[in-house]
Scaffold this active site. Structure first.
Site, PDB file in Angstrom:
ATOM      1  CB  CYS A 197     -20.763  19.344  11.124  1.00 24.19           C
ATOM      2  SG  CYS A 197     -19.905  17.979  10.363  1.00 24.19           S
ATOM      3  CG  HIS A 256     -16.278  19.758  14.721  1.00 27.46           C
ATOM      4  ND1 HIS A 256     -17.537  20.219  15.049  1.00 27.46           N
ATOM      5  CD2 HIS A 256     -16.345  19.439  13.399  1.00 27.46           C
ATOM      6  CE1 HIS A 256     -18.318  20.180  13.977  1.00 27.46           C
ATOM      7  NE2 HIS A 256     -17.607  19.699  12.967  1.00 27.46           N
ATOM      8  CB  CYS A 289     -18.127  22.688   6.185  1.00 27.82           C
ATOM      9  SG  CYS A 289     -16.948  21.913   7.310  1.00 27.82           S
TER      10      CYS A 289
END
Length: 390
Positions: free
Chosen positions: A95, A346, A376
């Site tokens: 991510c 996302h 995160c």
């Protein structure tokens, strides 16, 4: 305003695509590399500099296969029309990939290994599924539970550890959509979104310049009616309080302060500090806390010095847990003012540069000086960047 040294790393500009739904969304017929190349061309058009001076194009991408395979970073540079002498690479920190692209370029600039870098990230989650082709080593179960690969369960764990209620999560999720839709209506995304050709629901070509994932009608009653998806019996995390699967790309132009000055380009911000940190995979969503603490220490700052925050919202339970851990729970009026990933989605490799670009624009809109972008990372990591306007 910050005083610059010659080798300080400055952000000259940042752009992104609108965020498209991954299921039959507006970018369903647009490839990840083509979407990214559009942003690179736009970034160059918005800023006057010789593209032959670009040292490297560094692109974050998580699932590097199919159209995102074979070093998509290099392919993007070629598709965008960059000279063949400009190098290209692809980085992967799940991510945090495109924020890692920022950090990689910044480290090279700071150590005099190049003056101009184009960085960014992309993820087309509609074309390349999150777990496509993944073959995890069974021996890894000695070090982390298989359930730690299920991001929703890690959010459930964080929520329980930090006493985050279902009501808090629902309220947080609705507010994310409200803020994002207000930002859209008021034109607060216009400086960062580059319109890219896509298709509407009927298959007609359209200019995609509005985030498709935002729900203008999001409301608490509808959120409350949803059942938990990851822990059906005793859970609190629902589809509405999770970040949406989406398709998108982002890009930034980084330079040394001395080169930007020589070119007559006014930097928008300087990178004050950067950090990454690890944590237990079962609570991967907590990674921004140790990463931010490291970054603040390196910048000689405390959390009280931070005026604007962009925090990835993988899940409401995760975001709220991080805010508690950083002492920002009661300062949500400075966090994700234009909405977060619950409303915007996302797209994994895109998100790091996306939230940093949004942070930059919010800081300008709010006239604040020091900002934090943090997120995160699956399997237990966090990444953070502190920037200051110049």
């Amino acid at each position: 305003m910050a005083t610059l040294n010659p080798r300080d790393v400055v952000i000259v500009d940042g752009v992104r695509s609108a965020m498209g739904k991954s299921k039959n969304g507006m970018f369903r017929n647009v490839r990840a590399d083509s979407l990214s190349a559009e942003l690179v061309r736009a970034l160059i058009a918005r800023n006057q500099f010789d593209v032959n001076e670009v040292e490297d194009l560094i692109w974050g991408c998580v699932n590097q296969t199919l159209e995102q395979g074979m070093n998509i970073g290099r392919n993007i540079g070629l598709l965008a029309g960059l000279p063949k002498t400009v190098a290209g690479q692809t980085v992967n920190r799940l991510c945090g990939s495109s924020m890692q692209a920022i950090h990689t370029a910044a480290a090279q600039i700071a150590t005099n290994q190049g003056d101009i870098f184009i960085i960014g990230g992309v993820e087309h989650m509609g074309h390349v599924g999150m777990m496509h082709g993944i073959d995890l080593n069974p021996e890894a179960s000695k070090h982390y539970a298989k359930a730690s690969n299920m991001m929703g369960l890690t959010a459930e764990m964080l929520g329980r550890m930090n006493g985050i209620t279902r009501e808090e999560q629902d309220t947080f999720g609705v507010e994310s959509h409200r803020r994002a839709w207000a930002a859209t209506q008021e034109g607060r995304f216009k400086n960062e979104i580059i319109g890219v050709e896509g298709h509407d629901a009927n298959g007609f070509k359209i200019l995609c310049d509005i985030d498709e994932v935002i729900r203008p009608d999001a409301n608490l009653e509808a959120f409350k009616a949803l059942k938990p998806v990851f822990d059906p019996k005793g859970g609190s995390v629902t589809a509405a309080t999770s970040s949406a699967l989406s398709d998108g790309a982002s890009a930034m132009l980084l330079m040394s302060a001395e080169r930007a000055q020589a070119l007559g380009l006014k930097p928008r911000a300087v990178i004050r500090s950067m950090a990454v940190a690890g944590c237990d995979a079962a609570i991967m969503g907590y990674g921004p806390v140790p990463a931010t603490q490291k970054a603040l220490k390196r910048a000689g700052l405390s959390i009280a010095d931070i005026q604007t925050v962009e925090l990835n919202e993988a899940f409401a339970a995760q975001g709220l847990s991080v805010l508690k851990g950083l002492g920002l729970y009661d300062k949500q009026d400075i966090v994700n003012l234009n909405g977060g990933a619950i409303a915007l989605g996302h797209p994994l490799g895109c998100s790091g540069a996306r939230i940093t670009t949004t942070l930059l624009n919010v800081m300008e809109q709010q006239d604040t000086q020091i900002g934090l972008a943090t997120m995160c990372i699956g399997l237990g990591q966090g990444i953070a960047t502190v920037i200051e306007r110049v």
